[in-house]
Enzyme design. Sequence first.
Site, PDB file in Angstrom:
ATOM      1  N   GLY A 115       0.828  -1.187   0.000  1.00  0.00           N
ATOM      2  CA  GLY A 115       0.000   0.000   0.000  1.00  0.00           C
ATOM      3  C   GLY A 115       0.868   1.245   0.000  1.00  0.00           C
ATOM      4  O   GLY A 115       2.063   1.193   0.313  1.00  0.00           O
ATOM      5  N   ASP A 116       0.270   2.397  -0.330  1.00  0.00           N
ATOM      6  CA  ASP A 116       1.075   3.606  -0.492  1.00  0.00           C
ATOM      7  C   ASP A 116       1.739   4.051   0.812  1.00  0.00           C
ATOM      8  O   ASP A 116       2.924   4.415   0.820  1.00  0.00           O
ATOM      9  CB  ASP A 116       0.245   4.738  -1.107  1.00  0.00           C
ATOM     10  CG  ASP A 116      -1.031   5.037  -0.339  1.00  0.00           C
ATOM     11  OD1 ASP A 116      -1.365   4.306   0.616  1.00  0.00           O
ATOM     12  OD2 ASP A 116      -1.713   6.009  -0.714  1.00  0.00           O
ATOM     13  N   ASN A 117       1.014   4.013   1.919  1.00  0.00           N
ATOM     14  CA  ASN A 117       1.624   4.458   3.173  1.00  0.00           C
ATOM     15  C   ASN A 117       2.709   3.490   3.646  1.00  0.00           C
ATOM     16  O   ASN A 117       3.749   3.916   4.161  1.00  0.00           O
ATOM     17  CB  ASN A 117       0.549   4.629   4.249  1.00  0.00           C
ATOM     18  CG  ASN A 117      -0.380   5.791   3.948  1.00  0.00           C
ATOM     19  OD1 ASN A 117       0.056   6.912   3.759  1.00  0.00           O
ATOM     20  ND2 ASN A 117      -1.671   5.524   3.888  1.00  0.00           N
ATOM     21  N   ALA A 118       2.472   2.199   3.460  1.00  0.00           N
ATOM     22  CA  ALA A 118       3.489   1.214   3.838  1.00  0.00           C
ATOM     23  C   ALA A 118       4.744   1.387   2.994  1.00  0.00           C
ATOM     24  O   ALA A 118       5.874   1.305   3.496  1.00  0.00           O
ATOM     25  CB  ALA A 118       2.931  -0.190   3.692  1.00  0.00           C
ATOM     26  N   GLY A 120       5.645   4.200   1.592  1.00  0.00           N
ATOM     27  CA  GLY A 120       6.254   5.454   2.029  1.00  0.00           C
ATOM     28  C   GLY A 120       7.111   5.272   3.267  1.00  0.00           C
ATOM     29  O   GLY A 120       8.209   5.830   3.371  1.00  0.00           O
TER      30      GLY A 120
END
Length: 358
Positions: A115-118, A120
């Site tokens: 996922g994007d936050n992971a 990041g």
Amino acid sequence: MASFTAGKLRWLRDHEPGNAARVAAVALPHDWLTWRLSGYGPAGSAPLGPDLDALVTDRSEASGTAYWNPFTGDYDLELLELALGHPAIVPRVLGPAERAGTVAGASTVLGPGAGDNAAGALGLGASGGDVVVSIGTSGTVFAVTDRPTCDESGTVAGFADASGSFLPLVATLNAARVLDAVAGLLDVDHDGLGGLALEAPPGALGLVLLPYFEGERTPDLPDATATLFGMTLAATTRPALARAAIEGMLCGLADGLEAVHGQGVASERVLLIGGAAQNAAVQRIAAQTFEPPVVVPEPGEYVADGAAVQAAWALTGDRPRWPVSIAAEPAPDHQPVIRRQYARYATAGRLSPPATAP
């Protein structure tokens, strides 16, 4: 929350029962992309055919379904059936550096994805004691921890990360768009808004903006609207309004940080990222709003960096650790008045009547 897969499946079951009944497998977009790259797909158009048992995913995406348990690392398929109405195939969950396979007809390795936050967090090299506050169109507050969290209020999502650890996260809808709206109202750009904001003292002379312009996800108020409190003749000025916009945006994120702390997560510093984080006034006011020291990394595509870290890790078996350059470290200057004022009006704003259709 509507963002979790289980909620979407229940919506499909309730509103399109015929389509729900046809569902044989449930995968997220990047799971489908990995499956297709690996050579699977509709019969006659993919070399390996429609083998749904070949679907794979990663821990971060699995933890966003609401039917995968970060504590055990297993699916709770009873929850999936309660949402969808019948059993379905789910992707196998890969480890953080486990290869998903290779591109069909080539030797190119496929990583597990994230996922994007992971991603990041992986790109930033975030570790224990780091809390990442991202200010983009929406806002996020997340930390990397060595143990899973479970917030029964639903405020903190108990996600897993892309490194084998966990990623307690709070998301808000209203972040940089708050600055866009008020900058437009004052007929200035973001730099002009920041310059005006720094002309007003901490607390904006009592002016408080509860910034729920588009409803809000955290707290869960989809019908809320923005409200301006504390208007006096002294406080109703361009600088005070500019500062109230920045303070209101940051207070929503500071509430998120407090909720993460409530899950037993410690913070030694705040890593401030996202487009709005490059504004000098936002940096300075963040150092007055958050208690931990604020550090601003150089602008970068940290989600893409995280994908590159994962790719190298899957290819070589060793996780690379690339240094992150720091752009700014505003002097710690915690001003309790900012959040104290915000808290005074937040309850009133949350109890406001829902918007009505025209």
